[in-house]
Design a protein around this motif. Structure first.
Motif, PDB file in Angstrom:
ATOM      1  N   ALA A 166       0.830  -1.206   0.000  1.00  0.00           N
ATOM      2  CA  ALA A 166       0.000   0.000   0.000  1.00  0.00           C
ATOM      3  C   ALA A 166       0.868   1.262   0.000  1.00  0.00           C
ATOM      4  CB  ALA A 166      -0.930  -0.005   1.207  1.00  0.00           C
ATOM      5  N   ASP A 167       1.962   1.248   0.783  1.00  0.00           N
ATOM      6  CA  ASP A 167       2.875   2.403   0.811  1.00  0.00           C
ATOM      7  C   ASP A 167       3.531   2.607  -0.548  1.00  0.00           C
ATOM      8  OD1 ASP A 167       2.267   2.821   3.456  1.00  0.00           O
ATOM      9  OD2 ASP A 167       4.066   1.813   4.227  1.00  0.00           O
ATOM     10  N   ARG A 170       1.056   4.290  -2.917  1.00  0.00           N
ATOM     11  CA  ARG A 170       0.931   5.728  -2.654  1.00  0.00           C
ATOM     12  C   ARG A 170       2.171   6.485  -3.140  1.00  0.00           C
ATOM     13  NH1 ARG A 170      -1.938   3.934   1.999  1.00  0.00           N
ATOM     14  NH2 ARG A 170       0.011   3.671   3.164  1.00  0.00           N
ATOM     15  N   SER A 171       3.342   5.932  -2.903  1.00  0.00           N
ATOM     16  CA  SER A 171       4.580   6.583  -3.315  1.00  0.00           C
ATOM     17  C   SER A 171       4.675   6.690  -4.840  1.00  0.00           C
ATOM     18  CB  SER A 171       5.778   5.807  -2.764  1.00  0.00           C
ATOM     19  OG  SER A 171       6.993   6.368  -3.215  1.00  0.00           O
ATOM     20  N   HIS A 173       2.232   6.673  -6.961  1.00  0.00           N
ATOM     21  CA  HIS A 173       1.213   7.605  -7.437  1.00  0.00           C
ATOM     22  C   HIS A 173       1.677   9.056  -7.287  1.00  0.00           C
ATOM     23  CE1 HIS A 173      -2.643   9.901  -7.190  1.00  0.00           C
ATOM     24  NE2 HIS A 173      -2.884   9.148  -8.257  1.00  0.00           N
ATOM     25  N   SER A 174       2.302   9.374  -6.159  1.00  0.00           N
ATOM     26  CA  SER A 174       2.821  10.727  -5.933  1.00  0.00           C
ATOM     27  C   SER A 174       3.925  11.065  -6.932  1.00  0.00           C
ATOM     28  CB  SER A 174       3.351  10.861  -4.502  1.00  0.00           C
ATOM     29  OG  SER A 174       2.319  10.695  -3.559  1.00  0.00           O
TER      30      SER A 174
END
Length: 216
Positions: A166-167, A170-171, A173-174
Motif C-alpha cells: 500500500a505504501d 501511494r509513493s 502515485h505521488s
C-alpha cells in the motif's frame, strides 16, 4: 502732582500700545481649520483629537491658506500604500532587467541567424527533456499499474493488502503526479518558444535599427 499724572498717563499709553501689539497677529502665526462632528472648526491651536485630521492652515495676518494637510493614514491604508510602493519597485526592477537582457541580446548575437541558432538550441534541449519526461511518466505508470494489479489480486483472493504494498502504491502515485506536472510545464515552455523567438526577432531588429541610427 502734575508729574505723577503725566507719568501715569505715559504708563497707560504704553500699556495700551503694548496690548495693541500683542493683539496684532505675528507674520508666522497660523490658524487651523478642520472638520469635527460634521462641522467646520477653526482655531490657533490643534487639539489632540484633530492632530491626525485633514486640515487647512491659514496665515493669521493675510487670511490666505498656506497649506493643506491630508489626514493620517490608517494602519490598513499604510499597508496598502507599502504594498503598492513595493509593486512599483518590482515593476521598475523587472523593466530594468528586460532592458539589460535586450542589450545583452544585441551584443551577444551579431546577426539574426545567430539569434535563431541560439533559440534552435533551446528548442532541441526542451525536446530532449520532453522525451525524458515522457519516458519517466510511462515507466511510473506501468510500475503503478503492476502494483495495483498485485493489490487487486490479493483482494480478490480474500487477502489483505500488506502495508509495504500500500505504501509503494501511494509513493508511485505521488511520483507519477510530480512527473506529469513537470511534463505539462515543459509542454507549455515548448509551445511558448516559437512565439518567444518571433518577439525576440522583432525587438532585435528594433534595437539594431536604433543603434544604427544613433551611429549616423
Amino acid at each position: 502732582m502734575h508729574l505723577s499724572i503725566r507719568l501715569m498717563g505715559g504708563l497707560l499709553l504704553a500699556c495700551i500700545a503694548t496690548g495693541a501689539l500683542a493683539q496684532k497677529p505675528s507674520a508666522d502665526r497660523k490658524v487651523y481649520c478642520w472638520n469635527e462632528g460634521g462641522r467646520r472648526v477653526c482655531g490657533d491651536a490643534l487639539p489632540a483629537s484633530a492632530v491626525d485630521a485633514e486640515r487647512t492652515e491659514i496665515n493669521a495676518r493675510s487670511g490666505m491658506a498656506t497649506a493643506h494637510v491630508s489626514r493620517a493614514l490608517t494602519a490598513e491604508e499604510r499597508r496598502e500604500a507599502a504594498a503598492a510602493a513595493q509593486q512599483v519597485k518590482l515593476e521598475a526592477e523587472a523593466a530594468a532587467l528586460r532592458q539589460r537582457q535586450e542589450l545583452a541580446m544585441v551584443e551577444s548575437y551579431a546577426t539574426e541567424a545567430d539569434l535563431r541558432r541560439a533559440y534552435g538550441e533551446r528548442i532541441v534541449l526542451v525536446d530532449e527533456a520532453l522525451k525524458t519526461s515522457r519516458m519517466g511518466v510511462d515507466n511510473l505508470r506501468n510500475s503503478l499499474l503492476s502494483l495495483l494489479r498485485q493489490a487487486g489480486e490479493r483482494e480478490l483472493a480474500g487477502q489483505p493488502v500488506a502495508k509495504p504494498l500500500a505504501d509503494s502504491i501511494r509513493s508511485q502515485h505521488s511520483d507519477l503526479q510530480r512527473q506529469m506536472a513537470i511534463l505539462d510545464q515543459q509542454l507549455v515552455e515548448q509551445a511558448a518558444l516559437g512565439g518567444d523567438l518571433q518577439a525576440a526577432l522583432v525587438r532585435y531588429r528594433e534595437l539594431k535599427q536604433t543603434a544604427a541610427t544613433a551611429r549616423d
